[in-house]
Design a protein around this motif. Structure first.
Motif, PDB file in Angstrom:
ATOM      1  N   THR A  22     -66.433  51.866  62.667  1.00  0.00           N
ATOM      2  CA  THR A  22     -65.359  52.331  63.544  1.00  0.00           C
ATOM      3  C   THR A  22     -65.877  53.450  64.419  1.00  0.00           C
ATOM      4  OG1 THR A  22     -64.500  54.123  62.159  1.00  0.00           O
ATOM      5  CG2 THR A  22     -63.780  51.879  61.623  1.00  0.00           C
ATOM      6  N   ASN A  23     -65.102  53.815  65.408  1.00  0.00           N
ATOM      7  CA  ASN A  23     -65.481  54.933  66.268  1.00  0.00           C
ATOM      8  C   ASN A  23     -65.468  56.257  65.523  1.00  0.00           C
ATOM      9  OD1 ASN A  23     -65.844  53.300  68.459  1.00  0.00           O
ATOM     10  ND2 ASN A  23     -63.851  53.717  69.368  1.00  0.00           N
ATOM     11  N   TYR A  24     -64.893  56.270  64.341  1.00  0.00           N
ATOM     12  CA  TYR A  24     -64.808  57.513  63.596  1.00  0.00           C
ATOM     13  C   TYR A  24     -65.912  57.651  62.563  1.00  0.00           C
ATOM     14  CZ  TYR A  24     -60.338  57.377  65.870  1.00  0.00           C
ATOM     15  OH  TYR A  24     -59.362  57.295  66.821  1.00  0.00           O
ATOM     16  N   ASP A  25     -66.784  56.622  62.474  1.00  0.00           N
ATOM     17  CA  ASP A  25     -67.923  56.740  61.570  1.00  0.00           C
ATOM     18  C   ASP A  25     -68.887  57.797  62.095  1.00  0.00           C
ATOM     19  OD1 ASP A  25     -68.056  53.196  60.922  1.00  0.00           O
ATOM     20  OD2 ASP A  25     -67.194  54.794  59.714  1.00  0.00           O
ATOM     21  N   TYR A  26     -69.486  58.516  61.177  1.00  0.00           N
ATOM     22  CA  TYR A  26     -70.481  59.521  61.535  1.00  0.00           C
ATOM     23  C   TYR A  26     -71.873  58.976  61.213  1.00  0.00           C
ATOM     24  CZ  TYR A  26     -66.878  63.011  62.262  1.00  0.00           C
ATOM     25  OH  TYR A  26     -65.801  63.704  62.749  1.00  0.00           O
ATOM     26  N   TRP A  27     -72.781  59.209  62.147  1.00  0.00           N
ATOM     27  CA  TRP A  27     -74.158  58.743  61.998  1.00  0.00           C
ATOM     28  C   TRP A  27     -75.076  59.952  62.046  1.00  0.00           C
ATOM     29  CZ3 TRP A  27     -74.287  53.619  61.003  1.00  0.00           C
ATOM     30  CH2 TRP A  27     -73.145  52.887  61.341  1.00  0.00           C
ATOM     31  N   SER A  28     -75.908  60.067  61.044  1.00  0.00           N
ATOM     32  CA  SER A  28     -76.750  61.254  60.927  1.00  0.00           C
ATOM     33  C   SER A  28     -78.214  60.929  61.118  1.00  0.00           C
ATOM     34  CB  SER A  28     -76.560  61.908  59.546  1.00  0.00           C
ATOM     35  OG  SER A  28     -75.430  62.730  59.511  1.00  0.00           O
ATOM     36  N   TRP A  29     -78.938  61.916  61.586  1.00  0.00           N
ATOM     37  CA  TRP A  29     -80.399  61.908  61.591  1.00  0.00           C
ATOM     38  C   TRP A  29     -80.865  62.874  60.511  1.00  0.00           C
ATOM     39  CZ3 TRP A  29     -83.523  58.607  64.022  1.00  0.00           C
ATOM     40  CH2 TRP A  29     -83.011  57.896  65.118  1.00  0.00           C
TER      41      TRP A  29
ATOM     42  N   LEU B 181     -70.817  59.748  55.124  1.00  0.00           N
ATOM     43  CA  LEU B 181     -69.460  59.706  54.589  1.00  0.00           C
ATOM     44  C   LEU B 181     -69.040  61.116  54.196  1.00  0.00           C
ATOM     45  CD1 LEU B 181     -69.771  56.602  52.230  1.00  0.00           C
ATOM     46  CD2 LEU B 181     -68.918  56.643  54.571  1.00  0.00           C
ATOM     47  N   VAL B 182     -67.805  61.453  54.497  1.00  0.00           N
ATOM     48  CA  VAL B 182     -67.268  62.749  54.106  1.00  0.00           C
ATOM     49  C   VAL B 182     -66.035  62.501  53.243  1.00  0.00           C
ATOM     50  CG1 VAL B 182     -66.354  64.952  54.866  1.00  0.00           C
ATOM     51  CG2 VAL B 182     -68.095  63.790  56.233  1.00  0.00           C
ATOM     52  N   THR B 183     -66.120  62.881  52.014  1.00  0.00           N
ATOM     53  CA  THR B 183     -65.010  62.703  51.084  1.00  0.00           C
ATOM     54  C   THR B 183     -64.689  64.035  50.430  1.00  0.00           C
ATOM     55  OG1 THR B 183     -66.408  62.190  49.190  1.00  0.00           O
ATOM     56  CG2 THR B 183     -65.813  60.356  50.629  1.00  0.00           C
ATOM     57  N   ALA B 184     -63.697  64.010  49.567  1.00  0.00           N
ATOM     58  CA  ALA B 184     -63.343  65.235  48.857  1.00  0.00           C
ATOM     59  C   ALA B 184     -64.513  65.725  48.008  1.00  0.00           C
ATOM     60  CB  ALA B 184     -62.120  64.994  47.979  1.00  0.00           C
ATOM     61  N   GLY B 185     -65.401  64.816  47.645  1.00  0.00           N
ATOM     62  CA  GLY B 185     -66.539  65.206  46.837  1.00  0.00           C
ATOM     63  C   GLY B 185     -67.707  65.740  47.637  1.00  0.00           C
TER      64      GLY B 185
ATOM     65  N   SER C 266     -72.058  62.300  51.734  1.00  0.00           N
ATOM     66  CA  SER C 266     -73.024  61.354  51.192  1.00  0.00           C
ATOM     67  C   SER C 266     -73.369  60.361  52.290  1.00  0.00           C
ATOM     68  CB  SER C 266     -72.463  60.642  49.963  1.00  0.00           C
ATOM     69  OG  SER C 266     -71.296  59.909  50.303  1.00  0.00           O
ATOM     70  N   TYR C 267     -74.300  59.474  52.004  1.00  0.00           N
ATOM     71  CA  TYR C 267     -74.773  58.501  52.987  1.00  0.00           C
ATOM     72  C   TYR C 267     -74.828  57.134  52.323  1.00  0.00           C
ATOM     73  CZ  TYR C 267     -76.187  62.883  55.111  1.00  0.00           C
ATOM     74  OH  TYR C 267     -76.183  64.156  55.623  1.00  0.00           O
ATOM     75  N   ASP C 268     -74.186  56.145  52.951  1.00  0.00           N
ATOM     76  CA  ASP C 268     -74.139  54.843  52.294  1.00  0.00           C
ATOM     77  C   ASP C 268     -75.097  53.820  52.896  1.00  0.00           C
ATOM     78  OD1 ASP C 268     -71.046  53.428  53.735  1.00  0.00           O
ATOM     79  OD2 ASP C 268     -72.694  54.564  54.648  1.00  0.00           O
ATOM     80  N   TYR C 269     -75.455  53.922  54.146  1.00  0.00           N
ATOM     81  CA  TYR C 269     -76.416  53.022  54.770  1.00  0.00           C
ATOM     82  C   TYR C 269     -77.559  53.834  55.370  1.00  0.00           C
ATOM     83  CZ  TYR C 269     -72.882  49.379  54.387  1.00  0.00           C
ATOM     84  OH  TYR C 269     -71.963  48.478  53.905  1.00  0.00           O
ATOM     85  N   TRP C 270     -78.781  53.387  55.095  1.00  0.00           N
ATOM     86  CA  TRP C 270     -79.988  54.066  55.559  1.00  0.00           C
ATOM     87  C   TRP C 270     -80.898  53.087  56.269  1.00  0.00           C
ATOM     88  CZ3 TRP C 270     -81.563  59.209  54.564  1.00  0.00           C
ATOM     89  CH2 TRP C 270     -80.750  59.940  53.687  1.00  0.00           C
TER      90      TRP C 270
END
Length: 121
Positions: A30-37, A100-104, A107-111
């Motif tokens: 989605t457009n709200y997904d965050y992608w990190s380097w 991913l940003v959660t209450a915990g 984290s990162y789910d796809y690399w």
């Protein structure tokens, strides 16, 4: 979602480092997904560099912010990172990942598999 990084492999001191991340399977995003380097020096832990999402939000590691920019293309197929004024260092591996940003926490789910970059003098 599949991520594949690519880059020059070797740059010289003071040049710009510009890896690219190809994103496929984007129908599951989605457009709200965050992608990190994220980069990893040899024998050390990972260092977060920047994030971006397709809604136009950006974030940068404060220690690198003055030298970093990130971008994405409209078809949501490629992410790009630019890190300028680089200094000589051993080979790092640069990864892109979905954040991913959660209450915990974060984290990162796809690399992606990563692209190696060496900065020479």
């Amino acid at each position: 979602v599949q991520l594949q990084e690519s880059g020059p492999g070797r740059v010289k001191r003071s040049q710009r480092l510009s890896p690219t991340c190809a994103v496929s399977g984007e129908s599951n995003t989605t457009n709200y997904d965050y992608w990190s380097w994220i980069r990893q020096p040899p024998g050390k832990g990972r260092e977060w560099i920047a994030y971006i999402n397709y809604s136009g939000r950006f974030g940068y590691n404060p220690s690198l912010k003055s030298r970093t920019s990130s971008s994405r293309d409209t078809p949501k197929t490629h992410l790009r990172l630019q890190l300028s004024s680089v200094t000589p260092e051993p080979t790092h591996v640069h990864h892109c990942a979905r954040q991913l940003v959660t209450a915990g926490g974060i984290s990162y789910d796809y690399w992606g598999q990563g692209t190696q970059v060496t900065v020479s003098s």
